[in-house]
Scaffold this motif. Structure first.
Motif, PDB file in Angstrom:
ATOM      1  N   ALA A 190      -3.093  13.868  26.249  1.00 59.41           N
ATOM      2  CA  ALA A 190      -4.225  14.489  27.259  1.00 59.41           C
ATOM      3  C   ALA A 190      -3.736  15.601  28.348  1.00 59.41           C
ATOM      4  N   ALA A 191      -4.515  16.544  28.567  1.00 59.75           N
ATOM      5  CA  ALA A 191      -3.796  17.571  29.617  1.00 59.75           C
ATOM      6  C   ALA A 191      -4.806  17.458  30.977  1.00 59.75           C
ATOM      7  N   ASP A 192      -4.566  17.755  32.009  1.00 59.05           N
ATOM      8  CA  ASP A 192      -5.177  17.747  33.356  1.00 59.05           C
ATOM      9  C   ASP A 192      -5.925  19.179  33.150  1.00 59.05           C
ATOM     10  N   ASP A 193      -6.864  19.333  34.178  1.00 56.46           N
ATOM     11  CA  ASP A 193      -7.687  20.630  33.869  1.00 56.46           C
ATOM     12  C   ASP A 193      -6.855  22.084  34.097  1.00 56.46           C
ATOM     13  N   GLU A 194      -5.786  21.886  34.929  1.00 56.91           N
ATOM     14  CA  GLU A 194      -4.971  23.129  35.198  1.00 56.91           C
ATOM     15  C   GLU A 194      -4.228  23.557  33.825  1.00 56.91           C
ATOM     16  N   LYS A 195      -3.608  22.454  33.337  1.00 57.66           N
ATOM     17  CA  LYS A 195      -3.006  22.546  32.239  1.00 57.66           C
ATOM     18  C   LYS A 195      -3.798  22.969  30.832  1.00 57.66           C
ATOM     19  N   HIS A 196      -5.171  22.490  30.828  1.00 54.92           N
ATOM     20  CA  HIS A 196      -5.858  22.764  29.888  1.00 54.92           C
ATOM     21  C   HIS A 196      -6.393  23.999  29.979  1.00 54.92           C
ATOM     22  N   VAL A 197      -6.515  24.656  31.165  1.00 56.82           N
ATOM     23  CA  VAL A 197      -7.021  26.166  31.293  1.00 56.82           C
ATOM     24  C   VAL A 197      -5.831  27.113  30.581  1.00 56.82           C
ATOM     25  N   ARG A 198      -4.640  26.780  31.361  1.00 56.69           N
ATOM     26  CA  ARG A 198      -3.734  27.509  30.649  1.00 56.69           C
ATOM     27  C   ARG A 198      -3.345  27.493  29.176  1.00 56.69           C
ATOM     28  N   ASP A 199      -3.686  26.149  28.327  1.00 60.86           N
ATOM     29  CA  ASP A 199      -3.644  26.249  27.068  1.00 60.86           C
ATOM     30  C   ASP A 199      -4.674  27.008  26.469  1.00 60.86           C
ATOM     31  N   LEU A 200      -5.958  27.026  26.899  1.00 64.39           N
ATOM     32  CA  LEU A 200      -6.951  27.835  26.648  1.00 64.39           C
ATOM     33  C   LEU A 200      -6.746  29.485  26.652  1.00 64.39           C
ATOM     34  N   ILE A 201      -5.935  29.658  27.639  1.00 63.69           N
ATOM     35  CA  ILE A 201      -5.742  31.258  27.754  1.00 63.69           C
ATOM     36  C   ILE A 201      -4.539  31.498  26.591  1.00 63.69           C
ATOM     37  N   GLU A 202      -3.772  30.651  26.564  1.00 64.81           N
ATOM     38  CA  GLU A 202      -2.625  30.828  25.290  1.00 64.81           C
ATOM     39  C   GLU A 202      -3.331  31.004  24.086  1.00 64.81           C
TER      40      GLU A 202
END
Length: 118
Positions: free
Chosen positions: A17-29
């Motif tokens: 799992a990823a926290d919200d902040e990491k998840h958004v960065r992953d989505l940008i990538e």
């Protein structure tokens, strides 16, 4: 729960799992480095950023790429994040992208930097 990207298993053998902040960065990538047409069920998903590899480097190309990338991020992530600026640089065999954004839930400003060999 947000799945971590790239997909992997955690120490307990479950989906990481990823926290919200990491998840958004992953989505940008994912938006940046996915080519339109690459995803079967979402043929317009992506930014076309990697097409820069085959184009001559110029200021006009960098400006056009910035607009295209920022538009793709707004289209696909506009409900999750506020994109403030996108910077695209092509140096030798590396492509550098910097995204400045704000997380709406917390109003925190973030900067994500990505680099890929081309």
């Amino acid at each position: 729960m947000n799945l971590d990207f790239p997909f992997r298993c955690d120490a307990q053998g479950r989906s990481a799992a990823a926290d919200d902040e990491k998840h958004v960065r992953d989505l940008i990538e994912q938006v940046l480095f996915t080519a339109p047409g690459e995803r079967v069920n979402r043929p317009t998903f992506g930014s076309g950023l990697m097409q820069l590899v085959f184009a001559p480097n110029s200021d006009a190309l960098a400006a056009a790429t910035q607009v295209t990338v920022q538009g793709a991020l707004q289209q696909w992530l506009g409900d999750l994040v506020q994109i403030e600026a996108v910077e695209v640089r092509h140096e030798d065999a590396m492509l550098h992208v910097t995204v400045h954004y704000v997380l709406p839930r917390t109003q925190q400003r973030r900067v994500a930097e990505f680099g890929r060999a081309v």
